[in-house]
Design a protein around this motif. Structure first.
Motif, short mmCIF file in Angstrom:
data_model
loop_
_atom_site.label_atom_id
_atom_site.label_comp_id
_atom_site.label_asym_id
_atom_site.label_seq_id
_atom_site.Cartn_x
_atom_site.Cartn_y
_atom_site.Cartn_z
N PHE A 284 -1.52 -7.40 -7.92
CA PHE A 284 -0.84 -8.52 -7.27
C PHE A 284 -1.19 -9.84 -7.92
N VAL B 198 -12.57 -5.78 9.16
CA VAL B 198 -11.92 -5.40 7.90
C VAL B 198 -12.87 -4.58 7.03
N ALA C 77 -8.18 -7.64 3.53
CA ALA C 77 -7.26 -7.14 4.56
C ALA C 77 -5.85 -7.05 4.00
N PHE C 78 -5.48 -8.04 3.20
CA PHE C 78 -4.17 -8.03 2.56
C PHE C 78 -4.05 -6.81 1.63
N GLY C 79 -5.05 -6.66 0.76
CA GLY C 79 -5.02 -5.55 -0.21
C GLY C 79 -5.02 -4.19 0.47
N LEU C 80 -5.77 -4.08 1.55
CA LEU C 80 -5.86 -2.81 2.26
C LEU C 80 -4.51 -2.43 2.88
N ILE D 155 -1.52 -3.38 1.91
CA ILE D 155 -0.59 -3.02 0.83
C ILE D 155 -0.93 -1.64 0.28
N ALA D 156 -2.23 -1.40 0.08
CA ALA D 156 -2.66 -0.13 -0.52
C ALA D 156 -2.21 1.05 0.34
N THR E 243 -9.57 1.46 -4.74
CA THR E 243 -8.15 1.30 -4.40
C THR E 243 -7.75 -0.15 -4.12
N VAL E 244 -8.48 -0.78 -3.22
CA VAL E 244 -8.10 -2.14 -2.82
C VAL E 244 -8.23 -3.11 -3.99
N VAL F 7 -5.17 -2.68 -6.28
CA VAL F 7 -3.96 -3.26 -5.70
C VAL F 7 -4.00 -4.79 -5.80
N LEU F 8 -5.15 -5.36 -5.47
CA LEU F 8 -5.28 -6.82 -5.52
C LEU F 8 -5.15 -7.34 -6.95
N ILE G 154 -8.68 6.41 0.95
CA ILE G 154 -8.64 5.59 -0.25
C ILE G 154 -9.97 5.76 -0.99
#
Lengths: 206, 96
Positions: free
Chosen positions: A44, A19, B24-27, B29-30, A36-37, A40-41, A32
């Motif tokens: 959420f 990952v 991994a979840f965020g990636l 979704i992104a 970015t990540v 997004v997190l 990205i």
């Protein structure tokens, strides 16, 4: 530690490394950015939480017209409420509400993977993704519900809703009795994530 | 067959056991949010990898590790869309 026990830990490390490598390669390629990540997190984790679901349930308990609209067109009814912006995105367009009533109990599952109504419930609990739960809830819901403490009368119909890419179900639990004098804040406390999945009743101690 | 013990015990527990699972979840979704694939396509990849595990004999498939499947689906989508092989300039063409 024997090889057998060491295996899962190696697997953890290799997944973690994969990952991390994917994210940094995507950043390097310019697909990205380093932020970015995280963005997004953060969205959420701060906006897509069960608090949204609780507000929807309490409104449905206190406004029969809203409940009817919610069942007829879930995303449109949710749009009436003052919920975080962007709620309708991120799979929100596929939200579908079902309501418990005397003699009818609803249970949501995802038999193929782990589809979940993120915008109203946040991320699913671990066990929702467990293969045993997914298979058994579909096959013998009454027994599974009894095992998690929901004992339904024999003549109560149990409807199992299998989520998918185009329908993400959530449950409007029944309003507990003797709550006529409760304020909205008090009512919200009765609504749990589990009750909105159909694996608990509203107001039940977990 | 018994339910996983967390079925009755982890009410309100954190959704991720490890930070890499959260990333991994965020990636995943992104990449969908930015138009590199449709979320349904990611779901299909996830369903396929979980399905392969479920159909494999118990002696061969190893323990159930949900996020291993998530990472496998993510890897597949990145490979299928050529996200690591295209030049950065061509990437915006994937946006819908």
């Amino acid at each position: 530690m024997s090889g057998q026990f060491a295996y899962p830990q190696d697997r953890e490390q290799s997944s973690a490394a994969k990952v991390a490598a994917l994210e940094s390669l995507l950043i390097e390629k310019g697909v990205i950015t380093p932020e970015t990540v995280n963005k997004v997190l953060a969205y959420f984790e701060s906006e897509m939480t069960p608090l949204n679901g609780k507000k929807i349930v309490v409104r449905a308990w206190t406004d029969a017209g809203f409940l009817a609209r919610l069942l007829a067109d879930t995303p449109a009814a949710i749009a009436e409420l003052d919920l975080p912006k962007g709620m309708v995105g991120a799979e929100g367009e596929h939200l579908r509400a079902v309501a418990n009533a005397p003699g009818v109990h609803n249970l949501i599952i995802c038999s193929l993977c782990s589809c979940f109504p993120w915008p109203v419930l946040g991320l699913p609990p671990y066990w929702y993704k467990d293969p045993v739960f997914r298979a058994r809830a579909a096959r013998e819901p009454r027994k599974v519900l009894a095992e998690v403490g929901v004992h339904l009368p024999e003549d109560t119909e149990i409807k199992v809703w299998d989520s998918s890419g185009t329908a993400r179900w959530f449950v409007i639990p029944e309003r507990p009795t003797a709550t006529e004098d409760f304020t909205e804040a008090q009512l919200m406390e009765l609504v749990t994530t589990e009750s909105m999945m159909g694996v608990a009743l509203a107001g039940a101690r977990s | 067959m018994r339910l996983h013990e967390s079925c009755t015990t982890d009410h309100g527990a954190p959704r991720f056991d490890h930070e890499w699972q959260r990333r991994a979840f965020g990636l995943a979704i992104a990449l969908s949010e930015f138009g590199h694939y449709r979320w349904e396509d990611f779901q299909r990849a996830l369903i396929e990898t979980i399905g392969r595990w479920e159909r494999a004999p118990e002696s061969e498939r190893g323990d159930w590790k949900y996020y291993d499947h998530w990472v496998a689906a993510l890897q597949k989508m990145i490979d299928d869309r050529g996200l690591l092989t295209t030049t950065p300039a061509s990437v915006p063409n994937h946006h819908q």
